[in-house]
Design an enzyme around this catalytic site. Structure first.
Site, PDB file in Angstrom:
ATOM      1  N   ASP A   1      -2.152  -1.269  10.612  1.00 12.45           N
ATOM      2  CA  ASP A   1      -2.344  -1.297   9.156  1.00 12.45           C
ATOM      3  C   ASP A   1      -2.968  -2.594   8.654  1.00 12.45           C
ATOM      4  O   ASP A   1      -3.330  -2.694   7.483  1.00 12.45           O
ATOM      5  CB  ASP A   1      -0.991  -1.139   8.434  1.00 12.45           C
ATOM      6  CG  ASP A   1      -0.479   0.288   8.478  1.00 12.45           C
ATOM      7  OD1 ASP A   1      -1.215   1.177   8.940  1.00 12.45           O
ATOM      8  OD2 ASP A   1       0.664   0.505   8.041  1.00 12.45           O
TER       9      ASP A   1
ATOM     10  N   LYS B   1       0.851  -1.201   0.000  1.00  3.75           N
ATOM     11  CA  LYS B   1       0.000   0.000   0.000  1.00  3.75           C
ATOM     12  C   LYS B   1       0.876   1.236   0.000  1.00  3.75           C
ATOM     13  O   LYS B   1       2.049   1.194   0.398  1.00  3.75           O
ATOM     14  CB  LYS B   1      -0.940   0.024   1.203  1.00  3.75           C
ATOM     15  CG  LYS B   1      -0.275   0.047   2.592  1.00  3.75           C
ATOM     16  CD  LYS B   1       0.136   1.410   3.113  1.00  3.75           C
ATOM     17  CE  LYS B   1       0.812   1.352   4.484  1.00  3.75           C
ATOM     18  NZ  LYS B   1       1.568   2.562   4.836  1.00  3.75           N
TER      19      LYS B   1
HETATM   20  O1  C5P Z   1       0.511  -0.941  14.826  1.00  5.99           O
HETATM   21  P1  C5P Z   1       1.960  -1.071  14.496  1.00  5.99           P
HETATM   22  O2  C5P Z   1       2.659  -2.083  15.368  1.00  5.99           O
HETATM   23  O3  C5P Z   1       2.215  -1.296  13.052  1.00  5.99           O
HETATM   24  O4  C5P Z   1       2.640   0.345  14.836  1.00  5.99           O
HETATM   25  C1  C5P Z   1       4.020   0.489  14.986  1.00  5.99           C
HETATM   26  C2  C5P Z   1       4.326   1.677  15.885  1.00  5.99           C
HETATM   27  O5  C5P Z   1       3.984   2.912  15.228  1.00  5.99           O
HETATM   28  C3  C5P Z   1       3.534   1.706  17.175  1.00  5.99           C
HETATM   29  O6  C5P Z   1       4.176   0.983  18.186  1.00  5.99           O
HETATM   30  C4  C5P Z   1       3.484   3.187  17.497  1.00  5.99           C
HETATM   31  O7  C5P Z   1       4.689   3.593  18.102  1.00  5.99           O
HETATM   32  C5  C5P Z   1       3.423   3.844  16.135  1.00  5.99           C
HETATM   33  N1  C5P Z   1       2.042   4.179  15.711  1.00  5.99           N
HETATM   34  C6  C5P Z   1       1.392   5.251  16.318  1.00  5.99           C
HETATM   35  N2  C5P Z   1       0.124   5.563  15.909  1.00  5.99           N
HETATM   36  C7  C5P Z   1      -0.507   4.848  14.948  1.00  5.99           C
HETATM   37  C8  C5P Z   1       0.142   3.752  14.326  1.00  5.99           C
HETATM   38  C9  C5P Z   1       1.427   3.452  14.731  1.00  5.99           C
HETATM   39  O8  C5P Z   1       1.953   5.919  17.181  1.00  5.99           O
HETATM   40  N3  C5P Z   1      -1.752   5.189  14.594  1.00  5.99           N
END
Ligand code: C5P
Length: 307
Positions: free
Chosen positions: A138, A13
């Site tokens: 995501d 994406k």
């Molecule tokens: O959800 P995911 O593990 O992919 O996200 C990775 C990191 O990105 C999270 O631990 C967080 O620090 C940050 N993040 C965030 N806000 C979001 C998505 C991700 O702060 N909406």
């Protein structure tokens, strides 16, 4: 049992827009983003086995529980099959790691779908979606694909009109950027939770009609371009090469350009490659799909897919 091997294709994406609206009590950030699936695919296949094992054609990628595919399969087995369902999963990577292209998240969505069918669990979206959310912000998008808006952590998905069959050039610098680090830098600058207005997302509804990609914004660009200035230079080169829009995808490190349908992005690729020889470039297009069953109808044909 073991002759049954199922295969899914998991797209990458880009974020057509991304607004950071504020910090949440859970440490995540409140987002309003538009995801667009692009035609760069990882291929994931699975067959029944004792226990859960993952192997991958990219030696540097961990295949233990740090890998979201492994985690997704274990989660499904534990919660819906009493931990008794097993699989050997094969992951063939095309989507670069750490590039803001959602590869790991797409693979996780693929693992949910492929194991659900392999183990004949019969789960629907209402059961798979909470698991997808738990795996990563995501992940839910890839169950839907096409063009879609993501709110909350980016994990509350609503479909938008398809942005159309556009040519895209992806530019990947020779380094990855950790999402967590980018959000940490953003957090230092956020003073309040914002007002929730996201103009770029509203304009997304008009793209298919007006062929207008000029107003795209990514609220993470400022901190990323500051920390990694080469990305800004690449963005500028894409615009110079005729991109309608050029933008950081997600938290980077990918920078991409959208090109008018008739001309494609071949000339632009030559232009930017001459200036950024260390970068990898990929010509691709927007696609309507999320994770999809392999063209062979879900039965593995021995070719390993056509990614
Ligand atoms: O959800 P995911 O593990 O992919 O996200 C990775 C990191 O990105 C999270 O631990 C967080 O620090 C940050 N993040 C965030 N806000 C979001 C998505 C991700 O702060 N909406």
């Amino acid at each position: 049992m073991s002759e049954r091997r199922l295969t899914v294709r998991c797209p990458a994406k880009v974020n057509l827009s991304l607004c950071v609206l504020g910090r949440r009590p859970d440490g995540y950030h409140e987002l309003d983003t538009v995801f667009q699936a692009v035609g760069l695919w990882d291929v994931l296949s699975a067959e029944r086995a004792q226990g859960i094992r993952l192997d991958c054609d990219l030696p540097e990628l961990p295949v233990d529980e740090r890998n979201l595919v492994n985690r997704a399969a274990r989660m499904l087995s534990e919660r819906f099959a009493g931990g008794g369902a097993g699989a050997i999963l094969h992951l063939s990577k095309q989507i670069p790691v750490g590039g803001g292209l959602g590869g790991g998240s797409s693979d996780a969505a693929g693992a949910l779908l492929v194991c659900n069918r392999l183990w004949q669990l019969g789960l629907g979206p209402e059961e798979l979606l909470p698991l997808a959310r738990e795996l990563g912000a995501d992940v839910p998008f890839f169950l839907t694909g096409g063009t879609a808006r993501g709110t909350g952590r980016g994990d509350r998905i609503s479909s938008l009109p398809y942005a159309g069959d556009r040519a895209v050039l992806l530019g990947l610098p020779p380094f990855a950027i950790a999402t967590r680090e980018v959000f940490a830098r953003v957090a230092e600058r956020l003073t309040d939770v914002g007002n929730g207005v996201s103009v770029s997302v509203l304009s997304a509804h008009k793209w298919p009609q007006e062929n207008d990609f000029g107003g795209l914004v990514n609220g993470l660009e400022e901190v990323v371009f500051e920390g990694w200035p080469e990305l800004r230079a690449f963005r500028d080169a894409l615009l110079e090469a005729g991109a309608r829009a050029a933008l950081l995808s997600g938290s980077g490190s990918t920078v991409y350009g959208v090109f008018p349908g008739s001309t494609g992005s071949a000339a632009a690729e030559n232009f930017v490659r001459a200036r950024f020889p260390q970068w990898r470039t990929v010509q691709t297009r927007f696609v309507r799909d999320g994770v999809q069953w392999d063209a062979t109808g879900g039965r593995f044909d021995g070719s390993g897919g056509d990614a």
